[in-house]
Design an enzyme around this catalytic site. Structure first.
Site, PDB file in Angstrom:
ATOM      1  N   ASP A  68       0.860  -1.193   0.000  1.00 21.12           N
ATOM      2  CA  ASP A  68       0.000   0.000   0.000  1.00 21.12           C
ATOM      3  C   ASP A  68       0.894   1.239   0.000  1.00 21.12           C
ATOM      4  OD1 ASP A  68      -3.296   0.223   1.160  1.00 21.12           O
ATOM      5  OD2 ASP A  68      -2.103   1.987   0.650  1.00 21.12           O
ATOM      6  N   ASN A 105      -4.636   6.695   0.196  1.00 16.63           N
ATOM      7  CA  ASN A 105      -6.033   6.845   0.619  1.00 16.63           C
ATOM      8  C   ASN A 105      -6.339   5.848   1.731  1.00 16.63           C
ATOM      9  OD1 ASN A 105      -8.616   7.885   0.641  1.00 16.63           O
ATOM     10  ND2 ASN A 105      -9.374   6.514  -0.960  1.00 16.63           N
ATOM     11  N   ALA A 126      -5.613  -1.818  -5.433  1.00 12.66           N
ATOM     12  CA  ALA A 126      -4.990  -0.489  -5.405  1.00 12.66           C
ATOM     13  C   ALA A 126      -5.545   0.383  -6.526  1.00 12.66           C
ATOM     14  CB  ALA A 126      -3.477  -0.642  -5.552  1.00 12.66           C
ATOM     15  N   SER A 134     -15.994  -2.614 -10.887  1.00 12.10           N
ATOM     16  CA  SER A 134     -17.117  -1.889 -10.287  1.00 12.10           C
ATOM     17  C   SER A 134     -18.338  -1.924 -11.199  1.00 12.10           C
ATOM     18  CB  SER A 134     -16.686  -0.431 -10.069  1.00 12.10           C
ATOM     19  OG  SER A 134     -17.811   0.389  -9.825  1.00 12.10           O
ATOM     20  N   TYR A 185     -13.224   7.486 -13.387  1.00 11.76           N
ATOM     21  CA  TYR A 185     -13.043   6.352 -12.460  1.00 11.76           C
ATOM     22  C   TYR A 185     -13.633   5.083 -13.109  1.00 11.76           C
ATOM     23  CZ  TYR A 185     -14.514   2.978  -9.003  1.00 11.76           C
ATOM     24  OH  TYR A 185     -14.758   1.790  -8.347  1.00 11.76           O
ATOM     25  N   LYS A 201     -11.794   1.546 -14.866  1.00 10.72           N
ATOM     26  CA  LYS A 201     -12.116   0.142 -14.546  1.00 10.72           C
ATOM     27  C   LYS A 201     -12.450  -0.614 -15.841  1.00 10.72           C
ATOM     28  CE  LYS A 201     -11.560   0.218 -10.113  1.00 10.72           C
ATOM     29  NZ  LYS A 201     -10.487  -0.610  -9.520  1.00 10.72           N
ATOM     30  N   ASN A 221     -22.553  -1.547  -4.261  1.00 11.25           N
ATOM     31  CA  ASN A 221     -22.202  -0.478  -3.295  1.00 11.25           C
ATOM     32  C   ASN A 221     -21.767  -1.044  -1.951  1.00 11.25           C
ATOM     33  OD1 ASN A 221     -23.721   0.819  -5.489  1.00 11.25           O
ATOM     34  ND2 ASN A 221     -23.481   2.646  -4.205  1.00 11.25           N
ATOM     35  N   LEU A 280     -22.734   7.878   0.181  1.00 11.40           N
ATOM     36  CA  LEU A 280     -23.906   8.121   1.028  1.00 11.40           C
ATOM     37  C   LEU A 280     -23.728   7.671   2.466  1.00 11.40           C
ATOM     38  CD1 LEU A 280     -26.925   8.944   1.283  1.00 11.40           C
ATOM     39  CD2 LEU A 280     -27.495   6.573   0.692  1.00 11.40           C
ATOM     40  N   VAL A 297     -29.710  15.173   0.101  1.00  9.08           N
ATOM     41  CA  VAL A 297     -30.197  14.069  -0.735  1.00  9.08           C
ATOM     42  C   VAL A 297     -30.219  14.579  -2.169  1.00  9.08           C
ATOM     43  CG1 VAL A 297     -32.173  12.575  -1.245  1.00  9.08           C
ATOM     44  CG2 VAL A 297     -31.545  13.075   1.142  1.00  9.08           C
ATOM     45  N   ARG A 320     -29.837   1.835  -5.055  1.00  7.12           N
ATOM     46  CA  ARG A 320     -28.574   1.136  -5.259  1.00  7.12           C
ATOM     47  C   ARG A 320     -28.581  -0.218  -4.539  1.00  7.12           C
ATOM     48  NH1 ARG A 320     -28.501   4.879  -8.071  1.00  7.12           N
ATOM     49  NH2 ARG A 320     -26.859   6.419  -8.524  1.00  7.12           N
ATOM     50  N   SER A 337     -24.454  15.474 -10.736  1.00 10.51           N
ATOM     51  CA  SER A 337     -24.275  15.102 -12.149  1.00 10.51           C
ATOM     52  C   SER A 337     -23.617  13.722 -12.240  1.00 10.51           C
ATOM     53  CB  SER A 337     -23.435  16.144 -12.884  1.00 10.51           C
ATOM     54  OG  SER A 337     -22.092  16.027 -12.487  1.00 10.51           O
TER      55      SER A 337
END
Ligand code: WQD
Length: 333
Positions: free
Chosen positions: A31, A35, A81, A124, A149, A153, A179, A200, A217, A231, A294
């Site tokens: 690592d 993050n 990672a 993802s 992002y 992937k 999620n 969230l 929200v 989700r 967005s």
């Protein structure tokens, strides 16, 4: 069997390391703490009471990877990672493509040099873009990603497919997470994003703790049961167990390319998450309805059948468990 876990101090990496160690695998961690926090290492040791090797470094640097493979008899890799903030990726596309794609190219070429071809890749549900249909199957259309992002992937999934087409002795499992939320029941490890959470549930936990004033929200005019986004939330420990199941399959099959959704198959709206969090934790979460964020989509939840059939994987924790564990972690940290 020795397994290299890249991004081992991250949210999903740390929970997976715990499950692997408790299953008797030998874990080598890597690592760069971009993050994540170093103290997660101590917490993994405290939870499992098992030893493991760890290297601090960045996969952008091939040397660290060459050193790890030279010094350890690695048999498989689980690659976590990556940067994973949708919003941040729109602001910093270059950093995301360098970190999320170039580093995997380094990893795959060092694996090839060492003739190690077994890898579980952390992908993802974002690769489905705005899904044409729900529940989403692995055969659903991918692409149309709405942020760097998700596109990073998608790129790595394509790279892995091309690699396998060129040499079918590779042994690859691509896991598409929905999620992930919640935390290990010990409350020692959990989701600890840098700065203000974009997701969230960690945001709700910080509002409940009083660290943030109230939840925004993002829109209630979606085409869903109550107008707010739906989700497929999955407990992070279930997700970690899914990785152990994927390793077990690769150990058995020895070669192949497999893609699995890791979700529960049930979709919950933002308002349902708020209400359930308040109920199970007996705490109020103030919120306001504001305009849409967005890139957000109405509904995204999985058809988990393929993982159940081929990995013998089924998520077992309920939404109540997930939100209780999320709050337990926030209270303890
Ligand atoms: C969930 C719902 C929001 C925050 C992303 C990535 C995915 C994965 C998980 C990495 C949506 C609403 C959110 C808030 C809100 N990341 N929301 N107020 O966007 O589904 O998925 O994170 O692995 O790859 O795409 O997750 O938690 O951000 O949003 O109303 O403050 O909550 O609109 O409907 P998302 P999320």
């Amino acid at each position: 069997m020795k397994i290299l876990v890249t991004g081992m101090c991250g949210y999903i990496g740390s929970h997976t390391a715990v499950e692997l160690l408790e299953k008797g695998y030998e874990v080598i961690g890597l690592d760069n703490f971009s993050n994540s926090k170093k103290e997660v290492l101590e917490k993994i040791k405290k939870i499992t009471n098992k030893a493991f090797k760890f290297y601090e470094g960045d996969m952008i640097d091939r040397n660290i990877l060459e050193t790890i493979f030279k010094e350890n008899d690695i048999k498989a890799v689980i690659d976590f990672a990556a940067y994973k903030s949708v919003g941040e990726s729109v602001q910093k596309p270059l950093e995301y493509y360098i970190n999320n794609v170039s580093s995997v190219l380094n990893l795959l070429s060092v694996m090839k040099e060492n003739d190690i071809k077994t890898i579980v890749f952390s992908s993802s549900a974002t690769v489905y873009g705005n899904p044409e249909e729900v529940p989403i199957k692995e055969t659903s259309k991918i692409g149309g990603t709405t942020n760097p992002y998700g596109t990073s992937k998608l790129f790595v999934e394509k790279i892995l497919e091309d690699l396998y087409k060129s040499d079918d002795t590779w042994n690859i499992c691509i896991l598409r997470y929905f999620n992930p939320i919640g935390a290990h029941k010990s409350g020692l490890i959990g989701e600890e994003p840098n700065g203000i959470p974009a997701n969230l549930v960690p945001y709700i936990a910080k509002v409940a703790k009083g660290k943030l004033k109230s939840l925004n929200v993002f829109g209630n005019d979606y085409d869903t049961k109550d107008g707010t986004g739906v989700r497929d939330y999955i407990h992070v420990v279930d997700l970690a167990v899914g990785h152990v199941k994927a390793i077990e399959k690769l150990e058995k099959d020895k070669k192949g390319l497999h893609i699995y959704n890791l979700g529960t198959g049930t979709g919950y709206s933002v308002l349902e998450i708020i209400k359930t969090f308040e109920k199970v934790n007996n705490i109020k979460v103030p919120y306001n309805i504001v305009e849409r964020r967005s890139g957000d989509i109405d509904s995204c939840y999985s058809d988990p059948e393929k993982a159940k059939k081929e990995l013998n994987f089924k998520a077992k924790y309920t939404l109540e468990d997930m939100l209780k564990d999320a709050w337990n972690y926030e209270k303890n940290n």
